[in-house]
Design a protein around this motif. Structure first.
Motif, PDB file in Angstrom:
ATOM      1  N   ILE A 123      43.598  38.312  52.469  1.00 58.20           N
ATOM      2  CA  ILE A 123      44.155  39.210  51.452  1.00 58.20           C
ATOM      3  C   ILE A 123      43.424  40.544  51.395  1.00 58.20           C
ATOM      4  O   ILE A 123      44.046  41.612  51.495  1.00 58.20           O
ATOM      5  CB  ILE A 123      44.117  38.542  50.063  1.00 58.20           C
ATOM      6  N   ARG A 124      42.118  40.501  51.229  1.00 54.24           N
ATOM      7  CA  ARG A 124      41.361  41.735  50.998  1.00 54.24           C
ATOM      8  C   ARG A 124      41.452  42.719  52.161  1.00 54.24           C
ATOM      9  O   ARG A 124      41.758  43.902  51.941  1.00 54.24           O
ATOM     10  CB  ARG A 124      39.903  41.390  50.681  1.00 54.24           C
ATOM     11  N   PRO A 125      41.205  42.322  53.421  1.00 58.13           N
ATOM     12  CA  PRO A 125      41.306  43.301  54.512  1.00 58.13           C
ATOM     13  C   PRO A 125      42.721  43.818  54.743  1.00 58.13           C
ATOM     14  O   PRO A 125      42.889  44.966  55.176  1.00 58.13           O
ATOM     15  CB  PRO A 125      40.806  42.514  55.742  1.00 58.13           C
ATOM     16  N   VAL A 126      43.742  43.003  54.441  1.00 58.50           N
ATOM     17  CA  VAL A 126      45.121  43.485  54.589  1.00 58.50           C
ATOM     18  C   VAL A 126      45.433  44.520  53.513  1.00 58.50           C
ATOM     19  O   VAL A 126      46.053  45.560  53.787  1.00 58.50           O
ATOM     20  CB  VAL A 126      46.128  42.308  54.523  1.00 58.50           C
ATOM     21  N   PHE A 176      46.620  48.217  42.630  1.00 60.38           N
ATOM     22  CA  PHE A 176      45.948  47.660  41.444  1.00 60.38           C
ATOM     23  C   PHE A 176      46.668  46.418  40.926  1.00 60.38           C
ATOM     24  O   PHE A 176      46.045  45.386  40.656  1.00 60.38           O
ATOM     25  CB  PHE A 176      45.881  48.716  40.337  1.00 60.38           C
ATOM     26  N   ALA A 177      47.997  46.503  40.804  1.00 57.39           N
ATOM     27  CA  ALA A 177      48.764  45.355  40.295  1.00 57.39           C
ATOM     28  C   ALA A 177      48.636  44.150  41.223  1.00 57.39           C
ATOM     29  O   ALA A 177      48.548  43.008  40.762  1.00 57.39           O
ATOM     30  CB  ALA A 177      50.237  45.748  40.141  1.00 57.39           C
ATOM     31  N   ASN A 178      48.610  44.412  42.531  1.00 55.14           N
ATOM     32  CA  ASN A 178      48.469  43.320  43.497  1.00 55.14           C
ATOM     33  C   ASN A 178      47.104  42.653  43.394  1.00 55.14           C
ATOM     34  O   ASN A 178      46.992  41.424  43.489  1.00 55.14           O
ATOM     35  CB  ASN A 178      48.679  43.844  44.912  1.00 55.14           C
ATOM     36  N   LYS A 179      46.071  43.477  43.205  1.00 55.87           N
ATOM     37  CA  LYS A 179      44.719  42.920  43.074  1.00 55.87           C
ATOM     38  C   LYS A 179      44.607  42.083  41.810  1.00 55.87           C
ATOM     39  O   LYS A 179      43.957  41.030  41.809  1.00 55.87           O
ATOM     40  CB  LYS A 179      43.691  44.047  43.073  1.00 55.87           C
ATOM     41  N   ILE A 180      45.243  42.546  40.728  1.00 57.80           N
ATOM     42  CA  ILE A 180      45.255  41.752  39.493  1.00 57.80           C
ATOM     43  C   ILE A 180      45.968  40.422  39.744  1.00 57.80           C
ATOM     44  O   ILE A 180      45.515  39.353  39.310  1.00 57.80           O
ATOM     45  CB  ILE A 180      45.945  42.530  38.346  1.00 57.80           C
ATOM     46  N   GLY A 181      47.095  40.478  40.471  1.00 61.04           N
ATOM     47  CA  GLY A 181      47.824  39.255  40.800  1.00 61.04           C
ATOM     48  C   GLY A 181      47.002  38.301  41.626  1.00 61.04           C
ATOM     49  O   GLY A 181      47.042  37.079  41.432  1.00 61.04           O
ATOM     50  N   VAL A 182      46.220  38.851  42.566  1.00 55.85           N
ATOM     51  CA  VAL A 182      45.348  38.014  43.400  1.00 55.85           C
ATOM     52  C   VAL A 182      44.287  37.340  42.549  1.00 55.85           C
ATOM     53  O   VAL A 182      44.036  36.133  42.680  1.00 55.85           O
ATOM     54  CB  VAL A 182      44.684  38.871  44.508  1.00 55.85           C
ATOM     55  N   TYR A 183      43.664  38.094  41.636  1.00 57.23           N
ATOM     56  CA  TYR A 183      42.630  37.515  40.781  1.00 57.23           C
ATOM     57  C   TYR A 183      43.207  36.448  39.851  1.00 57.23           C
ATOM     58  O   TYR A 183      42.572  35.423  39.601  1.00 57.23           O
ATOM     59  CB  TYR A 183      41.927  38.613  39.962  1.00 57.23           C
ATOM     60  N   VAL A 184      44.413  36.673  39.350  1.00 57.42           N
ATOM     61  CA  VAL A 184      45.061  35.668  38.499  1.00 57.42           C
ATOM     62  C   VAL A 184      45.302  34.385  39.290  1.00 57.42           C
ATOM     63  O   VAL A 184      45.030  33.270  38.814  1.00 57.42           O
ATOM     64  CB  VAL A 184      46.389  36.210  37.922  1.00 57.42           C
TER      65      VAL A 184
END
Length: 296
Positions: free
Chosen positions: A173-176, A185-193
């Motif tokens: 996830i992170r390198p992509v 930002f919204a995607n990173k929040i979704g990943v953390y959730v």
């Protein structure tokens, strides 16, 4: 963008064949050890219990999990070409996330099984019969698959208009996300959730289960009973610490505090070394498995 390039270990070309030998040996060990565990939990009548049913499923997941990443990594080390098509990258991330999330939930079921066995032994056969165990595993698959599909689609529907070079050995996830042009930002929040749901919540349930379990074991008057209780749980607890420790450092640590090299190293520990240690952790400490291996 039609394809990505996985950089992998291209920064250390002099170690190409050394790494190939190490990872191919590790892969064979994982396949052999986990396949044996799956086999004996299926054919040995003495191992037809909920604990070994979950262990057999966990070993099968480990085989699938490493097969998603290691074979392609070995090909890249041989050819020094890390080209991967867009859809192959999507599929790889999907299976890594799905199998990783499933392992989190399965470890929780294994902790629940040990809790019932020690804290409610008279109800153990009723609460964890084969039908219930099968339904629990099926429920885990049903809950993981749609969430991971949504997460993967959300990431790869973003615009990739810059470099196509992923500084990693698989599509994580992170390198992509680092290659995305727009706001993530919204995607990173979704990943953390998603990480909280599939990593932290199961870990809290495991902690609560083991807290009650340890309390019951310490109440036993017999020293032998306490020793047996602790030995029953020690293998699973070791695997939980290894898996959740490496996964938490990999996916919950802020991007700013983790270099790309350290992130790659932690992913390597999580996806390669932990699956190698799991069967080694379970087998020697378990008398039933040891006896079954001798029969085999």
């Amino acid at each position: 963008m039609m394809e990505f390039v996985l950089l992998g270990f291209s920064d250390t070309p002099q170690l190409q064949w050394t790494l190939f030998g190490i990872f191919s040996s590790i892969y064979l060990i994982i396949l052999m050890c986990n396949s044996i565990i799956v086999l004996i939990t299926k054919i040995d009548p003495a191992l037809q219990t909920p604990m070994y049913f979950f262990l057999g499923n966990f070993s099968f997941l480990e085989i699938c999990y490493v097969t998603v990443t290691i074979p392609r990594m070995l090909v890249e080390l041989c050819t020094q070409k890390g080209n991967i098509s867009f859809f192959a990258c999507v599929a790889q991330m999907y299976f890594v996330l799905m199998l990783g999330g499933m392992e989190c939930l399965l470890l929780t079921l294994m902790a629940y099984d040990r809790y019932v066995a020690i804290c409610n032994p008279l109800h153990y056969a009723l609460v964890t019969n084969h039908k219930v165990c099968t339904q629990l595993v099926a429920a885990c698959w049903i809950s993981v698959i749609p969430i991971v599909i949504g997460q993967t689609y959300q990431i790869f529907s973003l615009p990739f208009c810059g470099s196509n070079r992923i500084n990693h050995f698989f599509c994580d996830i992170r390198p992509v996300l680092m290659l995305v042009c727009g706001d993530t930002f919204a995607n990173k929040i979704g990943v953390y959730v998603a990480v909280v749901v599939f990593l932290m919540v199961p870990f809290l349930l495991i902690t609560v289960s083991y807290g009650k379990l340890m309390s019951n074991i310490l109440k036993l008057t017999s020293a032998i009973g306490r020793a047996n209780g602790f030995s029953t749980c020690s293998s699973h607890l070791t695997v939980v610490v290894l898996f959740y420790g490496s996964a938490s450092i990999t996916y919950l640590q802020p991007k700013t505090s983790q270099s790309e090299g350290i992130g790659k190293l932690m992913s390597l520990f999580c996806t390669v070394l932990t699956p190698t240690l799991n069967p080694i952790t379970y087998t020697p400490r378990n008398k039933d498995i040891t006896v079954s291996l001798r029969k085999l």
